[in-house]
Design a protein around this motif. Structure first.
Motif, mmCIF file in Angstrom:
data_model
loop_
_atom_site.group_PDB
_atom_site.id
_atom_site.type_symbol
_atom_site.label_atom_id
_atom_site.label_comp_id
_atom_site.label_asym_id
_atom_site.label_seq_id
_atom_site.Cartn_x
_atom_site.Cartn_y
_atom_site.Cartn_z
ATOM 1 N N PHE A 12 1.264 -1.096 0.161
ATOM 2 C CA PHE A 12 -0.065 0.077 -0.056
ATOM 3 C C PHE A 12 1.066 1.189 0.546
ATOM 4 O O PHE A 12 0.886 1.828 -0.530
ATOM 5 C CB PHE A 12 -1.113 0.013 1.398
ATOM 6 N N LYS A 13 1.896 0.852 0.899
ATOM 7 C CA LYS A 13 2.724 2.907 1.045
ATOM 8 C C LYS A 13 3.703 2.354 -0.344
ATOM 9 O O LYS A 13 3.928 3.713 -0.540
ATOM 10 C CB LYS A 13 3.774 2.570 2.241
ATOM 11 N N ALA A 14 3.808 1.680 -1.192
ATOM 12 C CA ALA A 14 4.919 1.586 -2.062
ATOM 13 C C ALA A 14 4.120 1.874 -3.133
ATOM 14 O O ALA A 14 4.433 2.981 -3.684
ATOM 15 C CB ALA A 14 5.191 0.021 -2.398
ATOM 16 N N ALA A 15 2.492 1.598 -3.429
ATOM 17 C CA ALA A 15 1.971 2.298 -4.507
ATOM 18 C C ALA A 15 1.766 3.410 -4.468
ATOM 19 O O ALA A 15 1.366 4.074 -5.287
ATOM 20 C CB ALA A 15 0.656 1.691 -3.994
ATOM 21 N N LEU A 16 1.080 4.098 -3.438
ATOM 22 C CA LEU A 16 1.206 5.668 -3.094
ATOM 23 C C LEU A 16 2.284 6.429 -2.891
ATOM 24 O O LEU A 16 2.156 7.071 -4.196
ATOM 25 C CB LEU A 16 0.585 5.773 -1.452
ATOM 26 N N LYS A 17 3.441 5.902 -2.463
ATOM 27 C CA LYS A 17 5.538 6.322 -3.088
ATOM 28 C C LYS A 17 5.109 6.847 -4.231
ATOM 29 O O LYS A 17 5.642 7.495 -5.290
ATOM 30 C CB LYS A 17 5.892 5.258 -2.250
ATOM 31 N N GLY A 18 4.988 5.104 -5.575
ATOM 32 C CA GLY A 18 5.046 5.151 -6.759
ATOM 33 C C GLY A 18 4.077 5.816 -7.066
ATOM 34 O O GLY A 18 4.498 6.467 -8.895
ATOM 35 N N ASP A 19 2.785 6.992 -6.989
ATOM 36 C CA ASP A 19 2.359 7.127 -7.597
ATOM 37 C C ASP A 19 2.949 8.672 -7.979
ATOM 38 O O ASP A 19 2.694 10.238 -7.129
ATOM 39 C CB ASP A 19 0.973 7.821 -6.963
ATOM 40 N N PRO A 20 3.086 9.160 -8.644
ATOM 41 C CA PRO A 20 3.774 10.599 -9.753
ATOM 42 C C PRO A 20 2.420 11.760 -8.972
ATOM 43 O O PRO A 20 2.932 13.256 -9.378
ATOM 44 C CB PRO A 20 3.676 10.956 -10.926
ATOM 45 N N ARG A 21 1.100 11.119 -8.708
ATOM 46 C CA ARG A 21 0.285 12.402 -8.199
ATOM 47 C C ARG A 21 0.200 13.115 -7.131
ATOM 48 O O ARG A 21 -0.516 13.687 -6.548
ATOM 49 C CB ARG A 21 -1.294 12.115 -8.593
ATOM 50 N N LEU A 22 0.791 12.179 -6.488
ATOM 51 C CA LEU A 22 0.918 12.411 -4.904
ATOM 52 C C LEU A 22 1.970 12.166 -4.771
ATOM 53 O O LEU A 22 3.204 12.389 -4.599
ATOM 54 C CB LEU A 22 0.307 10.596 -4.023
ATOM 55 N N GLN A 23 2.187 13.371 -3.363
ATOM 56 C CA GLN A 23 2.753 13.523 -2.058
ATOM 57 C C GLN A 23 2.843 13.531 -0.804
ATOM 58 O O GLN A 23 2.444 14.099 -0.017
ATOM 59 C CB GLN A 23 3.918 15.070 -2.580
ATOM 60 N N VAL A 24 2.791 12.277 -0.169
ATOM 61 C CA VAL A 24 2.254 12.001 1.274
ATOM 62 C C VAL A 24 3.324 10.751 1.726
ATOM 63 O O VAL A 24 4.450 10.816 0.966
ATOM 64 C CB VAL A 24 0.754 11.087 0.201
ATOM 65 N N ASP A 25 2.590 10.978 2.967
ATOM 66 C CA ASP A 25 3.492 9.998 4.040
ATOM 67 C C ASP A 25 2.596 9.322 4.246
ATOM 68 O O ASP A 25 1.486 9.702 4.864
ATOM 69 C CB ASP A 25 3.726 10.955 4.992
ATOM 70 N N VAL A 26 3.141 7.954 4.364
ATOM 71 C CA VAL A 26 1.915 6.619 5.000
ATOM 72 C C VAL A 26 3.020 6.070 5.695
ATOM 73 O O VAL A 26 3.806 5.693 6.055
ATOM 74 C CB VAL A 26 1.939 5.827 3.659
ATOM 75 N N GLN A 27 1.909 5.976 7.415
ATOM 76 C CA GLN A 27 2.118 4.849 8.330
ATOM 77 C C GLN A 27 1.315 4.298 8.902
ATOM 78 O O GLN A 27 -0.039 4.471 8.523
ATOM 79 C CB GLN A 27 2.581 5.838 9.139
ATOM 80 N N THR A 28 1.645 3.360 9.450
ATOM 81 C CA THR A 28 0.417 2.644 10.215
ATOM 82 C C THR A 28 0.058 3.584 11.182
ATOM 83 O O THR A 28 0.816 3.844 11.684
ATOM 84 C CB THR A 28 1.640 1.671 10.818
ATOM 85 N N THR A 29 -1.137 3.570 11.834
ATOM 86 C CA THR A 29 -1.508 3.815 12.588
ATOM 87 C C THR A 29 -1.256 3.938 13.985
ATOM 88 O O THR A 29 -0.930 4.985 15.020
ATOM 89 C CB THR A 29 -3.233 3.651 13.100
ATOM 90 N N LEU A 30 -0.736 2.083 14.262
ATOM 91 C CA LEU A 30 0.233 2.166 15.283
ATOM 92 C C LEU A 30 1.382 2.665 15.325
ATOM 93 O O LEU A 30 1.697 3.450 16.485
ATOM 94 C CB LEU A 30 0.339 0.780 16.033
ATOM 95 N N ASP A 31 2.389 2.829 14.248
ATOM 96 C CA ASP A 31 3.657 3.848 14.809
ATOM 97 C C ASP A 31 3.246 5.672 14.830
ATOM 98 O O ASP A 31 3.415 5.897 15.705
ATOM 99 C CB ASP A 31 3.891 3.574 12.817
#
Length: 438
Positions: free
Chosen positions: A271-290
């Motif tokens: 899930f994180k790799a897909a969002l990081k690899g999307d050129p339309r997005l500049q996001v940070d992704v974490q598990t809610t626990l972290d």
């Protein structure tokens, strides 16, 4: 010169013993205690120390006033220390319990928390369609675009002052993302209406949050339709429909975060790799626990530092109290100690006897202080500013077995320092001088 060297050596022994006592795990300390008991049973010096200790302990009822100074002083240190540390544990647990490894939070890249994040509408739609997100029976992604804003409400304490509360606009999948959130009174809000539900922590802290009542947020009236409970930091929030919150606070179609339930904990990397690899997005992704664990670190550390500083200051006073008490006890038992020395007791059994007597008083003080902290503060409701926001978060103090063990270690350390110097003085007391002065 010899006296100076002895003093330096004694100081080094104290420092080394305290460092070892603080650093060694309990199994090692237990093994050392067993070895000490074997020494007392199997050696002549150990048996002499046991005999001298029993004599000293038997006279404690005659010195109840002075002995209680040590017990009460150490109990106060332990009670305050454990209570302050319990605040940090409760705060950290409230946030940590808000997350899990199979849910994720998505923020704008570089954002430290939700309140500093802004996600545009197109980004929100792209995030919700990313691989790895679980879907409901209708095939809809279990993802909740959310908007967090701060609002002011009058406090429930009757002071007339206002406090800051976190208003969270949620999507229709928010309940599926967080199945632990349950309505315990009233009903949930209806989408499209200026209605909200309040966490039980927020209801405990702020006035006017009973189901059916109306509250004023900004310049608008909102109806409270229900109360929810989650057992974590969410209890301090107000929830409403995200579109209504966005309209009321003029946030347009933007959101601060997206919470998503994943197909499993092992789906996060994809899930994180897909969002990081999307050129339309500049996001940070974490598990809610972290995410929530990191949010609690700074505040928990600050509370811990405050607790230790206060504990050290109080411990210094308790050490001086123990020193005065034990020096007086040694002086009052000078003839008894001299007699023991005269009939063949060496210096080591005398030192051990005085130390054991002091440590016994310290142990009583530690147990008493831990018990008082547990009875008075375990489960006690408190509040402070939530990490990364200006809103207040309610939580409960948690006196754990680990904290009680920490308090007991502090008590015994105080007893060790407070008893060592009087014990050494007793061992060095000249027999003839002691008998003549007594």
């Amino acid at each position: 010169m010899k006296s100076f060297l002895r003093g330096v050596l004694l100081a080094l022994v104290v420092v080394a013993s305290i460092v070892a006592w603080a650093a060694l795990p309990w199994p090692v300390l237990l093994a050392l205690a067993v070895l000490f008991l074997l020494w007392m049973q199997l050696t002549r010096a150990g048996r002499q120390a046991g005999s001298a200790t029993s004599v000293g302990v038997s006279t404690l009822p005659q010195r109840i006033g002075s002995s209680s100074v040590v017990v009460v002083g150490i109990a106060g240190v332990v009670a305050v220390l454990v209570s302050l540390l319990a605040m940090g544990v409760g705060y950290s647990e409230a946030l940590s319990n808000s997350g899990s490894t199979d849910t994720a939070i998505v923020l704008r890249g570089g954002s430290a928390s939700e309140v500093s994040s802004v996600l545009e509408h197109d980004a929100v739609l792209a995030i919700a369609e990313a691989p790895g997100i679980a879907r409901d029976k209708a095939g809809k992604p279990i993802a909740s675009p959310e908007l967090v804003v701060a609002a002011n409400l009058p406090l429930r304490d009757g002071s007339g002052d206002e406090g800051s509360v976190q208003l969270r606009g949620v999507g229709d999948q928010a309940w599926a993302v967080r199945p632990e959130v349950k309505i315990i009174a009233g009903r949930t809000f209806k989408p499209g209406l200026r209605e909200l539900v309040a966490g039980k922590g927020a209801q405990r802290q702020f006035a006017g949050l009973a189901p059916g009542s109306q509250i004023k947020l900004g310049s608008q009236l909102w109806t409270v339709t229900g109360i929810f409970a989650s057992g974590n930091a969410t209890d301090s929030e107000l929830w409403s429909d995200a579109d209504v919150v966005a309209s009321a606070y003029r946030r347009g179609s933007s959101r601060t975060s997206v919470f998503a339930r994943l197909t499993g904990a092992n789906a996060f990397d994809g899930f994180k790799a897909a969002l990081k690899g999307d050129p339309r997005l500049q996001v940070d992704v974490q598990t809610t626990l972290d995410y929530f664990s990191k949010q609690s670190e700074q505040t928990s550390q600050a509370i811990r530092i405050i607790g230790i500083v206060v504990g050290v200051i109080m411990a210094i006073g308790a050490v001086f109290g123990a020193l005065n008490t034990m020096f007086a006890a040694v002086a009052g038992r000078a003839r008894e100690i001299a007699t023991l020395r005269a009939i063949g007791f060496r210096g080591t059994p005398v030192v051990v006897a005085v130390m054991l007597e002091t440590m016994l008083l310290a142990l009583l003080g530690g147990v008493l202080g831990g018990l008082l902290a547990w009875l008075a503060f375990n489960g006690f409701a408190a509040s402070t500013l939530a990490a990364g926001t200006t809103a207040q978060m309610s939580f409960q103090l948690h006196v754990t077995p680990a904290l009680l063990w920490t308090g007991l270690k502090w008590a015994l350390a105080i007893g060790f320092i407070g008893g060592l110097f009087p014990a050494v003085r007793a061992a060095r007391l000249p027999v003839t001088t002691a008998l003549r002065e007594s």
